[in-house]
Design a protein around this motif. Sequence first.
Motif, PDB file in Angstrom:
ATOM      1  N   ALA A  49      -2.768   3.759   7.189  1.00  0.00           N
ATOM      2  CA  ALA A  49      -3.963   2.927   7.003  1.00  0.00           C
ATOM      3  C   ALA A  49      -3.511   1.481   6.952  1.00  0.00           C
ATOM      4  O   ALA A  49      -2.361   1.199   6.591  1.00  0.00           O
ATOM      5  CB  ALA A  49      -4.694   3.307   5.717  1.00  0.00           C
ATOM      6  N   ASP A  50      -4.383   0.566   7.356  1.00  0.00           N
ATOM      7  CA  ASP A  50      -4.064  -0.859   7.225  1.00  0.00           C
ATOM      8  C   ASP A  50      -3.828  -1.161   5.744  1.00  0.00           C
ATOM      9  O   ASP A  50      -4.705  -0.909   4.908  1.00  0.00           O
ATOM     10  CB  ASP A  50      -5.214  -1.708   7.763  1.00  0.00           C
ATOM     11  CG  ASP A  50      -5.367  -1.598   9.272  1.00  0.00           C
ATOM     12  OD1 ASP A  50      -4.394  -1.212   9.938  1.00  0.00           O
ATOM     13  OD2 ASP A  50      -6.455  -1.893   9.780  1.00  0.00           O
ATOM     14  N   THR A  51      -2.654  -1.695   5.420  1.00  0.00           N
ATOM     15  CA  THR A  51      -2.240  -1.826   4.025  1.00  0.00           C
ATOM     16  C   THR A  51      -1.799  -3.250   3.729  1.00  0.00           C
ATOM     17  O   THR A  51      -0.821  -3.733   4.300  1.00  0.00           O
ATOM     18  CB  THR A  51      -1.078  -0.862   3.717  1.00  0.00           C
ATOM     19  OG1 THR A  51      -1.472   0.482   4.032  1.00  0.00           O
ATOM     20  CG2 THR A  51      -0.676  -0.941   2.248  1.00  0.00           C
ATOM     21  N   PRO A  52      -2.493  -3.950   2.824  1.00  0.00           N
ATOM     22  CA  PRO A  52      -2.063  -5.303   2.445  1.00  0.00           C
ATOM     23  C   PRO A  52      -0.755  -5.270   1.666  1.00  0.00           C
ATOM     24  O   PRO A  52      -0.452  -4.294   0.965  1.00  0.00           O
ATOM     25  CB  PRO A  52      -3.209  -5.810   1.566  1.00  0.00           C
ATOM     26  CG  PRO A  52      -4.356  -4.882   1.811  1.00  0.00           C
ATOM     27  CD  PRO A  52      -3.752  -3.567   2.160  1.00  0.00           C
ATOM     28  N   VAL A  53       0.006  -6.352   1.756  1.00  0.00           N
ATOM     29  CA  VAL A  53       1.154  -6.574   0.883  1.00  0.00           C
ATOM     30  C   VAL A  53       0.648  -7.334  -0.337  1.00  0.00           C
ATOM     31  O   VAL A  53      -0.186  -8.233  -0.217  1.00  0.00           O
ATOM     32  CB  VAL A  53       2.247  -7.372   1.610  1.00  0.00           C
ATOM     33  CG1 VAL A  53       3.368  -7.782   0.652  1.00  0.00           C
ATOM     34  CG2 VAL A  53       2.814  -6.544   2.761  1.00  0.00           C
ATOM     35  N   VAL A  54       1.136  -6.962  -1.523  1.00  0.00           N
ATOM     36  CA  VAL A  54       0.646  -7.545  -2.766  1.00  0.00           C
ATOM     37  C   VAL A  54       1.783  -8.276  -3.480  1.00  0.00           C
ATOM     38  O   VAL A  54       2.873  -7.712  -3.665  1.00  0.00           O
ATOM     39  CB  VAL A  54       0.065  -6.471  -3.701  1.00  0.00           C
ATOM     40  CG1 VAL A  54      -0.452  -7.100  -4.988  1.00  0.00           C
ATOM     41  CG2 VAL A  54      -1.056  -5.698  -3.003  1.00  0.00           C
ATOM     42  N   ILE A  55       1.535  -9.530  -3.840  1.00  0.00           N
ATOM     43  CA  ILE A  55       2.470 -10.318  -4.645  1.00  0.00           C
ATOM     44  C   ILE A  55       1.948 -10.306  -6.082  1.00  0.00           C
ATOM     45  O   ILE A  55       0.818 -10.747  -6.344  1.00  0.00           O
ATOM     46  CB  ILE A  55       2.577 -11.761  -4.123  1.00  0.00           C
ATOM     47  CG1 ILE A  55       3.047 -11.774  -2.656  1.00  0.00           C
ATOM     48  CG2 ILE A  55       3.536 -12.576  -4.998  1.00  0.00           C
ATOM     49  CD1 ILE A  55       4.418 -11.193  -2.423  1.00  0.00           C
ATOM     50  N   THR A  56       2.756  -9.781  -7.013  1.00  0.00           N
ATOM     51  CA  THR A  56       2.323  -9.582  -8.391  1.00  0.00           C
ATOM     52  C   THR A  56       3.135 -10.451  -9.344  1.00  0.00           C
ATOM     53  O   THR A  56       4.373 -10.480  -9.281  1.00  0.00           O
ATOM     54  CB  THR A  56       2.477  -8.104  -8.790  1.00  0.00           C
ATOM     55  OG1 THR A  56       1.720  -7.285  -7.879  1.00  0.00           O
ATOM     56  CG2 THR A  56       1.976  -7.869 -10.215  1.00  0.00           C
ATOM     57  N   ALA A  57       2.440 -11.155 -10.229  1.00  0.00           N
ATOM     58  CA  ALA A  57       3.088 -12.057 -11.176  1.00  0.00           C
ATOM     59  C   ALA A  57       3.793 -11.283 -12.282  1.00  0.00           C
ATOM     60  O   ALA A  57       3.362 -10.202 -12.686  1.00  0.00           O
ATOM     61  CB  ALA A  57       2.056 -12.993 -11.792  1.00  0.00           C
ATOM     62  N   ALA A  58       4.888 -11.842 -12.793  1.00  0.00           N
ATOM     63  CA  ALA A  58       5.598 -11.304 -13.951  1.00  0.00           C
ATOM     64  C   ALA A  58       5.783 -12.422 -14.975  1.00  0.00           C
ATOM     65  O   ALA A  58       6.035 -13.567 -14.605  1.00  0.00           O
ATOM     66  CB  ALA A  58       6.953 -10.735 -13.545  1.00  0.00           C
TER      67      ALA A  58
END
Length: 245
Positions: free
Chosen positions: A212-221
Amino acid sequence: MSNDVTPRLSLPFVAAGQAQKHITVNEALGKLDGLVQLAVQSRTTAAQPASPADGAMHILPSGATGAAWLGTAAGLLARYADGIWETLTPKAGWLAWIIDEGLALIHDGEAWTPLSSTFKALTAARSPFLAASRFEILEQELTLSGASVATTVTIPNRAIVLGVSTRTSVAVTGATSYSCGVSGDAAKFGSSLGVAKNASNVGVIGPTAYYADTPVVITAAGGSFTGGKVRVSIHAMRFDAPAAV
Protein backbone atom coordinates in the motif's frame (compact mmCIF):
# COMPACT_ATOMS: atom_id res chain seq x y z
CA MET A 1 4.02 20.41 -39.19
CA SER A 2 1.20 22.88 -38.52
CA ASN A 3 1.52 26.25 -40.20
CA ASP A 4 0.12 27.87 -37.04
CA VAL A 5 2.16 26.51 -34.12
CA THR A 6 5.44 24.74 -33.42
CA PRO A 7 5.24 20.92 -33.13
CA ARG A 8 6.60 20.44 -29.59
CA LEU A 9 5.58 23.40 -27.46
CA SER A 10 2.70 24.74 -29.60
CA LEU A 11 4.26 28.20 -29.78
CA PRO A 12 2.40 30.40 -32.27
CA PHE A 13 4.08 31.37 -35.52
CA VAL A 14 3.99 34.91 -36.88
CA ALA A 15 2.08 34.84 -40.17
CA ALA A 16 3.36 36.64 -43.24
CA GLY A 17 1.90 40.11 -43.39
CA GLN A 18 0.32 39.74 -39.94
CA ALA A 19 -0.69 42.92 -38.14
CA GLN A 20 0.22 43.43 -34.48
CA LYS A 21 2.96 40.82 -34.62
CA HIS A 22 4.01 41.68 -31.09
CA ILE A 23 0.89 39.95 -29.72
CA THR A 24 1.88 36.60 -31.24
CA VAL A 25 5.53 37.02 -30.26
CA ASN A 26 4.62 37.90 -26.68
CA GLU A 27 2.31 34.87 -26.45
CA ALA A 28 5.15 32.60 -27.56
CA LEU A 29 7.59 34.20 -25.12
CA GLY A 30 5.08 33.75 -22.30
CA LYS A 31 4.75 30.03 -23.00
CA LEU A 32 8.51 29.64 -23.20
CA ASP A 33 8.87 31.43 -19.86
CA GLY A 34 6.53 28.86 -18.29
CA LEU A 35 7.73 25.67 -19.97
CA VAL A 36 11.51 26.08 -20.17
CA GLN A 37 13.09 24.97 -16.87
CA LEU A 38 9.56 23.91 -15.88
CA ALA A 39 8.81 24.31 -12.17
CA VAL A 40 5.31 23.90 -10.74
CA GLN A 41 4.02 25.00 -7.36
CA SER A 42 2.20 21.75 -6.63
CA ARG A 43 0.56 18.68 -8.14
CA THR A 44 -1.86 18.20 -5.22
CA THR A 45 -3.56 21.61 -4.91
CA ALA A 46 -7.15 20.93 -5.96
CA ALA A 47 -8.69 24.34 -5.23
CA GLN A 48 -7.86 27.00 -7.79
CA PRO A 49 -5.76 29.65 -5.95
CA ALA A 50 -7.60 32.89 -5.33
CA SER A 51 -4.58 35.20 -5.72
CA PRO A 52 -1.87 33.39 -7.72
CA ALA A 53 1.40 35.06 -8.64
CA ASP A 54 1.87 35.95 -12.27
CA GLY A 55 3.52 33.00 -13.96
CA ALA A 56 2.31 30.45 -11.37
CA MET A 57 2.19 26.90 -12.69
CA HIS A 58 0.41 23.81 -11.32
CA ILE A 59 -0.07 20.20 -12.37
CA LEU A 60 -3.80 19.69 -12.01
CA PRO A 61 -4.91 16.80 -9.75
CA SER A 62 -8.13 14.81 -10.06
CA GLY A 63 -11.18 16.71 -8.87
CA ALA A 64 -9.77 20.20 -9.39
CA THR A 65 -12.21 22.98 -8.51
CA GLY A 66 -12.60 26.63 -9.46
CA ALA A 67 -13.95 28.59 -12.39
CA ALA A 68 -10.98 27.81 -14.66
CA TRP A 69 -9.93 24.43 -13.19
CA LEU A 70 -13.27 22.65 -12.81
CA GLY A 71 -13.68 19.77 -15.25
CA THR A 72 -10.05 19.75 -16.41
CA ALA A 73 -8.21 16.46 -16.87
CA ALA A 74 -5.73 15.39 -14.22
CA GLY A 75 -2.10 15.82 -15.26
CA LEU A 76 -2.59 18.92 -17.38
CA LEU A 77 -0.48 21.98 -16.65
CA ALA A 78 -2.26 25.14 -15.51
CA ARG A 79 -0.37 28.40 -16.07
CA TYR A 80 -1.51 31.78 -14.72
CA ALA A 81 -0.52 34.88 -16.69
CA ASP A 82 -2.08 38.25 -17.43
CA GLY A 83 -5.00 37.51 -15.13
CA ILE A 84 -6.14 34.24 -16.70
CA TRP A 85 -5.44 30.51 -16.37
CA GLU A 86 -4.27 28.59 -19.44
CA THR A 87 -4.11 24.78 -19.57
CA LEU A 88 -1.24 23.12 -21.41
CA THR A 89 -0.94 19.46 -22.39
CA PRO A 90 2.43 17.88 -21.46
CA LYS A 91 4.18 15.47 -23.80
CA ALA A 92 6.37 12.44 -23.26
CA GLY A 93 9.80 13.45 -22.01
CA TRP A 94 8.81 16.73 -20.36
CA LEU A 95 10.47 17.30 -16.99
CA ALA A 96 9.02 19.26 -14.07
CA TRP A 97 10.30 20.25 -10.64
CA ILE A 98 7.58 20.10 -7.96
CA ILE A 99 8.39 22.99 -5.62
CA ASP A 100 6.32 21.99 -2.58
CA GLU A 101 7.66 18.41 -2.62
CA GLY A 102 11.24 18.99 -3.76
CA LEU A 103 10.68 16.27 -6.37
CA ALA A 104 11.45 15.92 -10.08
CA LEU A 105 8.90 14.26 -12.37
CA ILE A 106 8.95 13.09 -15.97
CA HIS A 107 5.92 12.70 -18.21
CA ASP A 108 5.77 9.33 -19.96
CA GLY A 109 3.08 10.31 -22.44
CA GLU A 110 0.25 9.30 -20.10
CA ALA A 111 1.15 10.44 -16.59
CA TRP A 112 3.75 12.19 -14.43
CA THR A 113 6.14 9.80 -12.65
CA PRO A 114 9.15 10.41 -10.36
CA LEU A 115 12.37 10.97 -12.28
CA SER A 116 15.00 10.53 -9.56
CA SER A 117 17.43 7.79 -10.47
CA THR A 118 14.92 5.92 -12.64
CA PHE A 119 16.49 2.85 -14.22
CA LYS A 120 14.89 0.55 -16.75
CA ALA A 121 16.50 -2.85 -16.18
CA LEU A 122 14.70 -4.49 -19.07
CA THR A 123 14.39 -2.87 -22.52
CA ALA A 124 12.17 -3.64 -25.46
CA ALA A 125 15.06 -5.40 -27.18
CA ARG A 126 15.46 -7.84 -24.24
CA SER A 127 11.77 -8.07 -23.21
CA PRO A 128 9.18 -8.44 -26.00
CA PHE A 129 6.36 -7.95 -23.46
CA LEU A 130 7.84 -4.62 -22.23
CA ALA A 131 7.91 -5.61 -18.56
CA ALA A 132 10.47 -3.52 -16.67
CA SER A 133 12.16 -2.98 -13.32
CA ARG A 134 13.41 0.39 -12.13
CA PHE A 135 15.14 1.96 -9.16
CA GLU A 136 13.73 5.22 -7.86
CA ILE A 137 14.57 7.79 -5.21
CA LEU A 138 11.47 9.61 -3.97
CA GLU A 139 12.24 12.79 -2.03
CA GLN A 140 10.58 15.45 0.09
CA GLU A 141 11.67 18.13 2.54
CA LEU A 142 9.48 18.18 5.66
CA THR A 143 8.80 21.19 7.89
CA LEU A 144 8.64 19.82 11.43
CA SER A 145 5.97 20.61 14.04
CA GLY A 146 4.18 18.68 16.75
CA ALA A 147 4.84 15.10 17.79
CA SER A 148 5.39 13.72 14.29
CA VAL A 149 5.20 14.65 10.61
CA ALA A 150 4.41 12.30 7.70
CA THR A 151 5.54 12.68 4.10
CA THR A 152 3.01 13.22 1.34
CA VAL A 153 5.43 11.45 -1.00
CA THR A 154 4.86 7.79 -0.17
CA ILE A 155 6.56 4.44 -0.46
CA PRO A 156 4.69 3.16 -3.53
CA ASN A 157 2.30 0.24 -3.45
CA ARG A 158 4.08 -2.97 -4.55
CA ALA A 159 7.54 -1.46 -4.26
CA ILE A 160 10.56 -2.98 -2.54
CA VAL A 161 12.33 -0.55 -0.21
CA LEU A 162 16.08 -0.82 0.37
CA GLY A 163 16.34 2.10 2.78
CA VAL A 164 15.33 5.65 3.69
CA SER A 165 17.99 8.33 4.16
CA THR A 166 17.56 11.65 5.95
CA ARG A 167 19.37 14.94 6.37
CA THR A 168 18.51 17.75 8.78
CA SER A 169 18.41 20.76 6.45
CA VAL A 170 17.35 23.31 9.10
CA ALA A 171 18.29 22.74 12.76
CA VAL A 172 15.49 21.06 14.69
CA THR A 173 14.03 22.77 17.76
CA GLY A 174 11.82 21.40 20.52
CA ALA A 175 13.04 17.79 20.19
CA THR A 176 16.41 16.44 21.28
CA SER A 177 16.46 13.84 18.49
CA TYR A 178 14.06 12.14 16.12
CA SER A 179 13.24 8.79 14.55
CA CYS A 180 12.50 7.89 10.94
CA GLY A 181 10.05 5.10 10.20
CA VAL A 182 6.49 4.25 9.23
CA SER A 183 3.21 4.00 11.11
CA GLY A 184 3.54 1.18 13.62
CA ASP A 185 7.35 1.13 13.44
CA ALA A 186 8.59 4.63 14.21
CA ALA A 187 12.30 3.73 14.16
CA LYS A 188 12.34 1.38 11.17
CA PHE A 189 14.89 3.54 9.32
CA GLY A 190 16.71 5.00 12.32
CA SER A 191 16.37 6.46 15.81
CA SER A 192 18.17 9.07 17.95
CA LEU A 193 18.90 11.01 14.76
CA GLY A 194 20.73 14.34 14.99
CA VAL A 195 18.92 17.66 15.23
CA ALA A 196 21.84 19.87 14.14
CA LYS A 197 21.93 21.24 10.61
CA ASN A 198 23.42 18.72 8.14
CA ALA A 199 23.13 15.74 10.52
CA SER A 200 22.35 12.75 8.31
CA ASN A 201 21.47 9.08 8.43
CA VAL A 202 21.26 6.26 5.89
CA GLY A 203 18.63 3.86 7.19
CA VAL A 204 19.42 0.66 5.29
CA ILE A 205 17.08 -2.30 5.76
CA GLY A 206 16.71 -5.74 4.25
CA PRO A 207 14.64 -5.50 1.05
CA THR A 208 11.07 -5.01 2.27
CA ALA A 209 7.95 -5.14 0.11
CA TYR A 210 5.07 -2.71 0.68
CA TYR A 211 1.54 -3.44 -0.50
CA ALA A 212 0.00 0.00 0.00
CA ASP A 213 1.16 3.58 -0.49
CA THR A 214 2.95 4.22 2.81
CA PRO A 215 4.13 7.60 4.16
CA VAL A 216 7.45 7.92 5.97
CA VAL A 217 7.00 9.36 9.46
CA ILE A 218 9.48 11.58 11.33
CA THR A 219 8.81 11.31 15.08
CA ALA A 220 10.12 13.67 17.76
CA ALA A 221 12.02 12.44 20.83
CA GLY A 222 12.55 14.38 24.06
CA GLY A 223 9.76 16.85 23.27
CA SER A 224 7.59 17.94 20.34
CA PHE A 225 8.94 19.65 17.25
CA THR A 226 8.73 23.44 17.31
CA GLY A 227 10.76 24.03 14.14
CA GLY A 228 13.31 22.65 11.72
CA LYS A 229 13.34 20.80 8.41
CA VAL A 230 14.39 17.30 7.37
CA ARG A 231 14.99 16.00 3.86
CA VAL A 232 13.70 12.45 3.34
CA SER A 233 14.80 10.17 0.48
CA ILE A 234 13.06 6.83 -0.15
CA HIS A 235 15.24 4.32 -2.04
CA ALA A 236 12.95 1.83 -3.77
CA MET A 237 12.60 -0.64 -6.61
CA ARG A 238 9.42 -0.68 -8.71
CA PHE A 239 8.13 -3.08 -11.33
CA ASP A 240 6.01 -2.73 -14.46
CA ALA A 241 3.77 -5.56 -15.68
CA PRO A 242 3.89 -6.75 -19.31
CA ALA A 243 2.25 -4.44 -21.79
CA ALA A 244 -1.48 -4.72 -22.50
CA VAL A 245 -2.50 -6.75 -25.55
